[in-house]
Enzyme design. Sequence first.
Site, PDB file in Angstrom:
ATOM      1  N   ARG A  77       0.821  -1.207   0.000  1.00 25.41           N
ATOM      2  CA  ARG A  77       0.000   0.000   0.000  1.00 25.41           C
ATOM      3  C   ARG A  77       0.858   1.263   0.000  1.00 25.41           C
ATOM      4  O   ARG A  77       0.457   2.281  -0.571  1.00 25.41           O
ATOM      5  CB  ARG A  77      -0.945  -0.003   1.201  1.00 25.41           C
ATOM      6  CG  ARG A  77      -2.084  -1.003   1.063  1.00 25.41           C
ATOM      7  CD  ARG A  77      -3.013  -0.953   2.246  1.00 25.41           C
ATOM      8  NE  ARG A  77      -4.209  -1.754   2.025  1.00 25.41           N
ATOM      9  CZ  ARG A  77      -5.170  -1.932   2.910  1.00 25.41           C
ATOM     10  NH1 ARG A  77      -5.070  -1.349   4.110  1.00 25.41           N
ATOM     11  NH2 ARG A  77      -6.222  -2.675   2.639  1.00 25.41           N
TER      12      ARG A  77
ATOM     13  N   GLY B 267      -6.699  -8.618   1.066  1.00 25.38           N
ATOM     14  CA  GLY B 267      -5.307  -8.771   1.455  1.00 25.38           C
ATOM     15  C   GLY B 267      -4.705 -10.119   1.147  1.00 25.38           C
ATOM     16  O   GLY B 267      -3.596 -10.225   0.612  1.00 25.38           O
TER      17      GLY B 267
ATOM     18  N   GLY C  84     -12.535  -4.274   1.544  1.00 31.09           N
ATOM     19  CA  GLY C  84     -13.888  -3.925   1.943  1.00 31.09           C
ATOM     20  C   GLY C  84     -14.474  -2.806   1.112  1.00 31.09           C
ATOM     21  O   GLY C  84     -15.654  -2.831   0.748  1.00 31.09           O
TER      22      GLY C  84
ATOM     23  N   LYS D 123     -16.132 -15.268   6.205  1.00 29.52           N
ATOM     24  CA  LYS D 123     -17.546 -15.093   6.532  1.00 29.52           C
ATOM     25  C   LYS D 123     -18.380 -14.726   5.312  1.00 29.52           C
ATOM     26  O   LYS D 123     -18.066 -13.796   4.577  1.00 29.52           O
ATOM     27  CB  LYS D 123     -17.701 -14.001   7.593  1.00 29.52           C
ATOM     28  CG  LYS D 123     -17.096 -14.358   8.942  1.00 29.52           C
ATOM     29  CD  LYS D 123     -17.344 -13.243   9.954  1.00 29.52           C
ATOM     30  CE  LYS D 123     -16.787 -13.592  11.326  1.00 29.52           C
ATOM     31  NZ  LYS D 123     -17.035 -12.509  12.313  1.00 29.52           N
TER      32      LYS D 123
END
Length: 394
Positions: A37, A347, A370, A196
Site C-alpha cells: 500500500r 489482502g 472492503g 464469513k
Amino acid sequence: MTQLLGIDDLEVAGKRVLVRADLNVPLADGEVVDDFRIGASLPTIDALRDRGASVVVCSHLGRPKGYDPAFSMAPVAARLGELGGFDVVFADGVVGAEVASTIAGAGDAVVVLENTRFESGETSNDPALADGFAELADLFVLDAFGSAHRAHASTSGVAERLRSAAGLLVVAETEALQRLLESTVRPYVVVLGGAKVSDKLGVIKALLPKVDAMLVGGGMCFTLLAADGYEVGNSLVDAEMMDDVREVLGADGGSKILLPTDIVVATSFDADASHEVMPTININEDGYGLDIGPDTQQTYAAVVANSEQLFWNGPMGVFEWEAFRAGTTAVAKAVAGAPGFTVVGGGDSIAAVRQLGLEGSIGHLSTGGGAGLELLEQGSLPALDTLRRWADGA
C-alpha cells in the site's frame, strides 16, 4: 454518474496539498512487513511534487483506541521515504499549531502526520477535527481508496472544507471496479472466498445477475454448503446467515454459484493438523474444512481460464498455513493466466498473487478489500460522494 475531479484539475503549484493516503500496513517489531500500500501511494505523491506542490500525507494505522505507540506512523513514514527516494519529516501529531509549524518548516520534504485514529473525532467525522485538517493545507487529495467507504474526518470531513480531487490510485480503483459493474464483456466470472459469508452476501446479490459463474471457496463456502443440505462437520458456518443464503441459492441466478465438490478436511483447526481430501458429500462430523480440494481446483481453474472478465476477492482456504494453501495458489495462477480483464482485491488474495510473483499478470490489484466490495454492491462510496460535489461545481 458524475466523474471525479483528478489532480490535473487542481492548480497545485506553490500550494500545500493534504493527501489522505492508505498507509494502513502490517508492522512487526516496529518494522513494516508489507509495503504494497505504501508503494501504491507513491504515484500521486510524486505527481503532486513534480507539479510544484508541498505534500502533507495523513493516514490511519490499525484500530487504536486513542494514542498507542504500537500504532505510530513513524516507521511507515520512514519506509515511505525509502521507497519514494525523497526526504520525509514526521509530525508528532495530527492537527494543531505544532503540526502546522512542522509543516511550515519542512521545506521540500514530504510531511507525514501521526496516526489519524489517535484523534477521537476521526471515525465520527468530528467537525472540529475536520476543521483542523483543513487548516493544514490549501487543497485536499483523496488517495485512500481502502478508506473511501468510511465518512471520517480525514476522508469526507476535510473534503467538504477544501477544494478536493481524487488521487491517481482512487481514479484507477474506481475505473477498474466501475468497469466490472458496467461492462457487458462475457464470460464474466467472480471468485469469492474468505471466512464469513456475511462479508460477501451484499456483493453476491449485486453481482449474481451480471455474471456467468460465481465460484465460492474459503470458510464462507461451508455456510452455502450447509444451506444446500450438506454435512460440513466442524467447518466454519455463519448460522445467522442461513436463511439469507438459502434465498440466494434458490433465487434466479442461484444456479450460477459453483460450490466445492471436494474439500481438504483436517482433524483440528491447526496448521499442523493431519488432513485428507474428501468429497463434499462425505465430510465427517468431526472434520474441519480448511481448503478446496484438487478436483475443485481443476474445475475452478477451467472456468477462470475461459473468462473474459473476472473479479477475485478472498482466499480459497486458510492461506496463512502452508498445508492449506494449494487452493488459493491454484486460483491465483489461473487468474494470472486468464485472457481477459482481471481485478483482484482483498489482502490474502493479493498476498497470494505477490508471493507467486504474478502481480504483473493481473489487470488491476485493488488496495481496498472492503471498499471494493462495497463499491460493487452500492455503486459508490461515502468519501467519493463528497468528492463528486466538487465535480458538480460545489
